[in-house]
Scaffold this active site. Structure first.
Site, short mmCIF file in Angstrom:
data_model
loop_
_atom_site.label_atom_id
_atom_site.label_comp_id
_atom_site.label_asym_id
_atom_site.label_seq_id
_atom_site.Cartn_x
_atom_site.Cartn_y
_atom_site.Cartn_z
N HIS A 95 0.80 -1.17 0.02
CA HIS A 95 -0.07 -0.05 0.07
C HIS A 95 1.00 1.23 -0.04
O HIS A 95 1.88 1.18 0.71
CB HIS A 95 -0.98 0.02 1.25
CG HIS A 95 -1.98 -0.84 1.13
ND1 HIS A 95 -2.91 -1.15 2.38
CD2 HIS A 95 -2.10 -2.03 0.20
CE1 HIS A 95 -3.79 -2.16 1.80
NE2 HIS A 95 -3.40 -2.79 0.92
N HIS A 112 -2.76 4.18 5.88
CA HIS A 112 -2.03 4.53 4.72
C HIS A 112 -2.63 5.43 3.88
O HIS A 112 -4.10 5.47 3.75
CB HIS A 112 -1.76 3.25 3.89
CG HIS A 112 -1.11 2.11 4.67
ND1 HIS A 112 -1.66 0.75 4.52
CD2 HIS A 112 -0.25 2.04 5.71
CE1 HIS A 112 -0.80 0.06 5.22
NE2 HIS A 112 0.03 0.79 5.98
N ASP A 115 -5.19 3.79 1.69
CA ASP A 115 -6.21 3.05 2.32
C ASP A 115 -7.72 3.63 1.75
O ASP A 115 -8.13 4.46 2.42
CB ASP A 115 -6.28 2.85 3.59
CG ASP A 115 -4.83 1.86 3.95
OD1 ASP A 115 -4.32 1.33 2.99
OD2 ASP A 115 -4.84 2.05 5.07
N HIS A 153 -8.77 -5.94 -5.10
CA HIS A 153 -8.74 -7.25 -4.49
C HIS A 153 -9.74 -8.34 -4.82
O HIS A 153 -10.84 -7.73 -4.94
CB HIS A 153 -8.31 -7.01 -3.16
CG HIS A 153 -6.87 -6.56 -2.84
ND1 HIS A 153 -5.59 -7.15 -2.69
CD2 HIS A 153 -6.58 -5.38 -2.81
CE1 HIS A 153 -4.87 -6.42 -2.52
NE2 HIS A 153 -5.21 -4.89 -2.39
ZN ZN Z 1 -3.07 0.05 3.65
CU CU Z 2 -4.49 -3.48 -2.14
#
Ligand code: ZN
Ligand code: CU
Length: 179
Positions: A95, A112, A115, A153
């Protein structure tokens, strides 16, 4: 005399050309406000689409249009490297985390920069989502996401597991470029 004039002109032209090129290859130009990433599936998956980014005052508007997903939630992040080669999305690295913090939810105080949480695909596998984010940015500085990559994902980001929310395989990848 005539020859001498031609040589001087030639030198001038070459110099101008050289400086012109030098300017063209300088780093990311300032004032980029729009960017786009084309999402391509990794090997064995079908995630395809586009993500467009628009920097507004104090927030980044991220418009996601991805098809070919399994229905339900999918972790969606900016990863560190703008590299979708290799067929599994792993070249994009972890990330995007310029401040060296823990993983979290987009609404977490500690997270992050990359994120962005989850996107939800409908029963047909389509995800049309608009995300607004105050950390990721197209403005100059450490949190600039240009040249990095979006990863979609296989599963949901749980916002808790470290370092990346246990969202599973990388099913789609797209490098973020200036629009
Ligand atoms: Zn992350
Ligand atoms: Cu990812």
């Amino acid at each position: 005399m005539a020859m001498r004039r031609i040589i001087v002109l030639g030198v001038l032209t070459v110099s101008l050309g050289f400086f012109g090129c030098d300017q063209a290859i300088s780093p990311m130009p300032p004032g980029v406000t729009e960017a786009v990433a084309v999402i391509h599936p990794t090997t064995g998956y079908t995630a395809t689409g586009t993500v467009t980014l628009k920097q507004e005052s104090g927030m980044l508007r991220i418009t996601v249009a991805i098809t070919g997903l399994s229905p339900g939630q999918h972790g969606f992040h900016v990863h560190e490297k703008g590299d979708c080669s290799g067929g599994d999305g792993k070249a994009a690295g972890g990330h995007f985390n310029p401040y060296g913090t823990d993983h979290g939810a987009p609404t977490s105080e500690v997270r992050h920069v990359g994120d962005l949480g989850n996107i939800t695909a409908d029963a047909n596998g389509n995800a049309s989502v608009v995300i607004t984010d105050k950390m990721a940015t197209l403005n100059d500085g450490p949190a600039n996401v240009l040249g990095r990559a979006f990863i979609v994902h296989a599963g949901a980001d749980d916002f808790v597991s470290q370092p990346s929310g246990a969202a599973g395989s990388r099913v789609g990848c797209g490098v973020i470029g200036q629009r």
